[in-house]
Design an enzyme around this catalytic site. Sequence first.
Site, PDB file in Angstrom:
ATOM      1  N   SER A 107       0.837  -1.199   0.000  1.00 41.32           N
ATOM      2  CA  SER A 107       0.000   0.000   0.000  1.00 41.32           C
ATOM      3  C   SER A 107       0.874   1.252   0.000  1.00 41.32           C
ATOM      4  O   SER A 107       1.801   1.378   0.796  1.00 41.32           O
ATOM      5  CB  SER A 107      -0.895  -0.007   1.243  1.00 41.32           C
ATOM      6  OG  SER A 107      -1.688   1.154   1.290  1.00 41.32           O
ATOM      7  N   GLY A 108       0.575   2.179  -0.930  1.00 43.45           N
ATOM      8  CA  GLY A 108       1.337   3.416  -1.028  1.00 43.45           C
ATOM      9  C   GLY A 108       2.486   3.360  -2.009  1.00 43.45           C
ATOM     10  O   GLY A 108       3.206   4.334  -2.186  1.00 43.45           O
ATOM     11  N   THR A 112      -2.172   1.784  -7.873  1.00 41.72           N
ATOM     12  CA  THR A 112      -3.387   2.355  -8.469  1.00 41.72           C
ATOM     13  C   THR A 112      -3.049   3.427  -9.493  1.00 41.72           C
ATOM     14  O   THR A 112      -3.641   3.492 -10.579  1.00 41.72           O
ATOM     15  CB  THR A 112      -4.285   2.945  -7.363  1.00 41.72           C
ATOM     16  OG1 THR A 112      -4.592   1.915  -6.416  1.00 41.72           O
ATOM     17  CG2 THR A 112      -5.576   3.491  -7.942  1.00 41.72           C
ATOM     18  N   ASN A 157      -1.051   5.057   3.229  1.00 33.41           N
ATOM     19  CA  ASN A 157      -1.473   5.631   1.949  1.00 33.41           C
ATOM     20  C   ASN A 157      -2.838   6.280   2.129  1.00 33.41           C
ATOM     21  O   ASN A 157      -3.741   5.688   2.715  1.00 33.41           O
ATOM     22  CB  ASN A 157      -1.547   4.509   0.894  1.00 33.41           C
ATOM     23  CG  ASN A 157      -1.875   5.031  -0.487  1.00 33.41           C
ATOM     24  OD1 ASN A 157      -1.923   6.239  -0.708  1.00 33.41           O
ATOM     25  ND2 ASN A 157      -2.115   4.130  -1.410  1.00 33.41           N
ATOM     26  N   SER A 160      -5.524   4.170  -0.420  1.00 34.84           N
ATOM     27  CA  SER A 160      -5.100   2.773  -0.505  1.00 34.84           C
ATOM     28  C   SER A 160      -6.240   1.905  -1.028  1.00 34.84           C
ATOM     29  O   SER A 160      -7.372   1.966  -0.541  1.00 34.84           O
ATOM     30  CB  SER A 160      -4.668   2.282   0.878  1.00 34.84           C
ATOM     31  OG  SER A 160      -4.366   0.907   0.846  1.00 34.84           O
ATOM     32  N   SER A 161      -5.941   1.068  -2.033  1.00 32.40           N
ATOM     33  CA  SER A 161      -6.932   0.113  -2.546  1.00 32.40           C
ATOM     34  C   SER A 161      -7.079  -1.008  -1.523  1.00 32.40           C
ATOM     35  O   SER A 161      -6.101  -1.674  -1.190  1.00 32.40           O
ATOM     36  CB  SER A 161      -6.488  -0.463  -3.886  1.00 32.40           C
ATOM     37  OG  SER A 161      -6.400   0.537  -4.860  1.00 32.40           O
ATOM     38  N   GLY A 384       0.434  -6.324  -2.438  1.00 30.11           N
ATOM     39  CA  GLY A 384       1.721  -6.993  -2.346  1.00 30.11           C
ATOM     40  C   GLY A 384       1.842  -7.758  -1.038  1.00 30.11           C
ATOM     41  O   GLY A 384       0.956  -7.730  -0.179  1.00 30.11           O
ATOM     42  N   GLU A 386       2.554  -8.730   2.597  1.00 32.68           N
ATOM     43  CA  GLU A 386       2.417  -7.899   3.800  1.00 32.68           C
ATOM     44  C   GLU A 386       2.948  -8.632   5.022  1.00 32.68           C
ATOM     45  O   GLU A 386       2.626  -9.801   5.251  1.00 32.68           O
ATOM     46  CB  GLU A 386       0.957  -7.489   4.033  1.00 32.68           C
ATOM     47  CG  GLU A 386       0.451  -6.471   3.028  1.00 32.68           C
ATOM     48  CD  GLU A 386      -0.920  -5.904   3.413  1.00 32.68           C
ATOM     49  OE1 GLU A 386      -1.490  -6.371   4.416  1.00 32.68           O
ATOM     50  OE2 GLU A 386      -1.403  -5.001   2.711  1.00 32.68           O
TER      51      GLU A 386
END
Length: 898
Positions: A107-108, A112, A157, A160-161, A384, A386
């Site tokens: 995330s970040g 996206t 983020n 974040s998605s 990704g 984690e």
Amino acid sequence: MEGALIARDKVGVQDFVLLDSHTSEAAFLNNLRKRYQENLIYTYIGSLLVSVNPYQELDIYTVSQMKLYRGVNFFELPPHLYAIADNAYRVMCNEYNNHFILISGESGAGKTEASKKILQYYAVTCPTTEQLQTVRDRLLLSNPVLEAFGNAKTLRNDNSSRFGKYMDIQFDFKGAPVGGHILSYLIEKSRVVHQNHGERNFHIFYQLLEGGDKDLLCWLGLERNPQKYTYLIQGRCAKVFSINDKNDWKIVRKAFSIIDFTEKDIEHLFGIVASVLHLGNIQFEEDSNGHAIIRDGSQIKWISKLLGAHLSILQEALTHRKIEARSEEVLSPLNVDLAFYARDAVAKAIYGRTFTWLVNKINGSLANKDSTQKTVIGLLDIYGFEVLDTNSFEQFCINYCNEKLQQLLIEMTLKAEQEEYELEGIEWEPIPYFNNKIICDLVEQKHKGIISILDEECLRPGEATDLSFLEKLEEKVGDHAHFVTRKLADQKTRKSIDWVDFRLLHYAGEVTYCDNFYLLLIIRDCFLLSELDNRRRPETVATQFKNSLTSLIEILMSKEPSYIRCIKPNENKEPGKFDDFLIRHQVKYLGLMEHLRVRRAGFAYRRKYELFLQRYKSLCPATWPHWHGPAAEGVERLIKHIGYKPEEYKLGRTKIFIRFPKTLFATEDAFEYRKHLLISRLQAKYKGFLGKRAYQKKRKAAIKLEACWRGALARRAAKKRTWAVQTIRKFINGFINRKKPLCPENRDFVRLSQYHYLMKLRDHLPKNVLDKSWLQPPSILEETSEMLQKICMRNLVRKYCRGLTAERKVQLQQKVVTSAVFSGKKEGYLESLSQPFLETRLRISTSNLSDGIVVIHVPEDNKQKGDVILQCEHIFETVTKLCILANKQSLVKVVKGR
């Protein structure tokens, strides 16, 4: 790409495959750092693109950049997102096969944004029509809608998605986008009911409250203040500086209209979103029997209205559970804790199903009704690997997904390498690598994998607990090399694992998962009537995710792959800051070093003969400047001249393979030196050419000017001659008719004669009144000449008279009298004319006595004769008149007599 190798000391290499120390993580990070510090955020590992989030706007996504990368060979320009997108598109159009682009990272890291940039690239560069523009708009505007419902602010983020997304872009035979399809994976439904400190719920809740008009909020029973809603205040950051909820609301509303949502669809959608907020505000109290009841029915009334559900059924669903025993159903009341859990479970289920409906609705608007065959490019934007402080079931699913994708990446990379070697006729050398299939089997294997054990534990009769599930895991997979629990661990490892935790040794590292919520993962899909009537127990979320992931892998296996790995450079979103520890962690769990090792196990560099020869032909006299034979023979001659050793290269059917980067670097350095020599020679030739061209240009210009000037002179001379002839003819005619009165035939001649006479007369005018000479005039000017002569004489006389003194004037008057008296009468008169009269020549004197004697004195210069003595009776009258005549009283002198 080869051209950038000269600056490798400053900006690193554009392809990690060209690193000398390709197995060194430090060398990998150093190359990444060099490029990041120069704002070069993209680097290749073969055909895989590594992208580092710059956390700032870079001028590399303009329309001109898109056009620059369009239709260009993959390695011809520096690494870029557009190169990946264009390569997939060109191969799809040329070979008419399907592709996918896998975008992963934490995330970040910019996943996206990368997918957005790729969509924008296709929107700008693909052919289009007015009808296809609608499809493009829907493809682009599906992003803000999915972001509103599927993205949220997290600690890492602000956008974040919280779900995985796979989008197929469909193209027709012309290469124009004609439709699309979206698949979503594992939306983070737990965020609906709980957010960590510093995080927010999904964007749509805040956008609705901030941007919705007053009438809409009134109809939904909502207030603008997000602090009024339990599901929105847990993170304590409803307002975020970097997010403009009001503006985003307008974008989402516009997107709904373009994506073909009806007003009724939008009304129902926001009704469901509002019902989730009302659900969060329902509070339970305990009655006298310890059962949960709802005292304040205001919130549940709003939910009943917005969902169209009966009030009593809603109350019963939130405060009771249904127990099925054979053919009987028994309602059992819930205590307060279970009621709150049931409330949250309903909210999550509603939101999850709403998101699924939303994706299906978007798919309906993107669907292409044309039955002709189409090719597709898929975009997979997925989470990704984690590793958090507390790793829950969601991290388990995410990391399982990354294990599968890593397995796919390695297998497809090896497959592509092996196919290329076989195609080129080069012997394939087996490449040692870590095959993470063993870890995937640990999770997904039937009857033996963790997910199957979880299913069994959920389905078995009796009470299933976290410890019983952990015991089952230890029993069935306890001997697996990549599975560890506190009980199975050694003395050193045991301290870091809790009693209800277990640890998996993933390809990217060890991850410890907490087990205290696994058995809560059974959910019921409770919205369709057919599902409500189905008596089968629902699948666990893990099984659902495994099945969807298996389906995704099958989809990806049927397509040609491209990979983008996104890296977050620091936790604070600061431009230019490169956190080595954080990036090293991401490089590890993204499998970049493993991928590089596989890519470098054979040959570091490969190029088609034509491209290699075209670039380096100047290094060999036999191939420079032109090679007229086959490219393969030219390359062979070239590398022999350079001095390649046999172990440094292989020659395939269409390509040259170079094993070591240092060989390529040496070749590139030699080419750079040779290029300077060639450039110097070219510059000299070019300067000579410029000088010659300038000289020829000047010479040509001079010749042209001379020709033009000679022509101008000739035309001027001819014109002058023509004028002279006409003038001479005219004056001859005038001379012939000069005696006639002034007429057109003689006017010019007369005027010229007058002019010449006057000009000549000007230089021959009389100088004094005594000069009687005068220029003889033409006959036609005789009268004029006479008049001019008179005027001239008068002018001379006037000038002469004005120049006379009084004394001279008297003398002249005397001369006039003399002339009147003596002219023609007395000899010697003419000789006296030139002699002026002097006053000193005549003096008169008388005595003071009473006599009549007057003496006229003769001048002293003439003493030949004496003075004249006169005797007259009227002496006074005589002397007076003489004085008057002389106009001089001092003429008379009276002397003393004796």
